[in-house]
Scaffold this motif. Structure first.
Motif, PDB file in Angstrom:
ATOM      1  N   PHE A  54       0.805  -1.214   0.000  1.00  0.00           N
ATOM      2  CA  PHE A  54       0.000   0.000   0.000  1.00  0.00           C
ATOM      3  C   PHE A  54       0.841   1.267   0.000  1.00  0.00           C
ATOM      4  O   PHE A  54       0.378   2.314  -0.428  1.00  0.00           O
ATOM      5  N   VAL A  55       2.068   1.197   0.523  1.00  0.00           N
ATOM      6  CA  VAL A  55       2.966   2.346   0.520  1.00  0.00           C
ATOM      7  C   VAL A  55       4.364   1.880   0.125  1.00  0.00           C
ATOM      8  O   VAL A  55       4.684   0.692   0.208  1.00  0.00           O
ATOM      9  N   SER A  56       5.147   2.828  -0.312  1.00  0.00           N
ATOM     10  CA  SER A  56       6.568   2.570  -0.533  1.00  0.00           C
ATOM     11  C   SER A  56       7.326   3.769   0.032  1.00  0.00           C
ATOM     12  O   SER A  56       6.719   4.774   0.407  1.00  0.00           O
ATOM     13  N   SER A  57       8.632   3.639   0.099  1.00  0.00           N
ATOM     14  CA  SER A  57       9.424   4.723   0.684  1.00  0.00           C
ATOM     15  C   SER A  57      10.668   4.968  -0.153  1.00  0.00           C
ATOM     16  O   SER A  57      11.113   4.119  -0.914  1.00  0.00           O
ATOM     17  N   ARG A  58      11.178   6.167   0.039  1.00  0.00           N
ATOM     18  CA  ARG A  58      12.457   6.540  -0.556  1.00  0.00           C
ATOM     19  C   ARG A  58      13.251   7.256   0.517  1.00  0.00           C
ATOM     20  O   ARG A  58      12.682   7.793   1.468  1.00  0.00           O
ATOM     21  N   THR A  59      14.548   7.253   0.364  1.00  0.00           N
ATOM     22  CA  THR A  59      15.407   7.913   1.341  1.00  0.00           C
ATOM     23  C   THR A  59      15.761   9.301   0.828  1.00  0.00           C
ATOM     24  O   THR A  59      16.148   9.469  -0.324  1.00  0.00           O
TER      25      THR A  59
END
Length: 103
Positions: A54-59
């Motif tokens: 449902f979500v993803s992330s980036r740094t």
């Protein structure tokens, strides 16, 4: 093992996180401030949401920025489509019935 999307979304805190992310990408700190939930709790829910797609992330520098992934919602929408048709059919039938009662 497939993820039960409804079980993931049943948790109110996860829905609140998704509501926040719907408007804009946010860091964990921003989510903690907006939701007044502890950082470990927000992180725990973000992990569940990320594992479920449902979500993803980036740094970005020292932060992890999260955003909503629409593909999982599209899959839910696809699964719900036949049920929407079923309800539309029944609601149309009810509307016709109510129209005949007015006459």
């Amino acid at each position: 093992m497939p993820v039960d999307a409804f079980a993931v979304l049943a948790e109110p805190a996860r829905r609140r996180i998704l509501d926040e992310l719907r408007d804009a990408d946010r860091s964990v700190g921003e989510l903690v401030a907006a939701l007044t939930i502890s950082q470990p709790t927000v992180s725990k829910h973000l992990k569940v949401l990320r594992d479920a797609g449902f979500v993803s992330s980036r740094t970005a520098a020292q932060q992890r920025i999260y955003h909503v992934e629409p593909a999982q919602f599209a899959a839910l929408d696809e699964w719900l489509a036949p049920y929407r048709l079923l309800w539309t059919k029944h609601l149309d039938k009810l509307a016709r019935h109510l129209d005949t009662m007015e006459r």
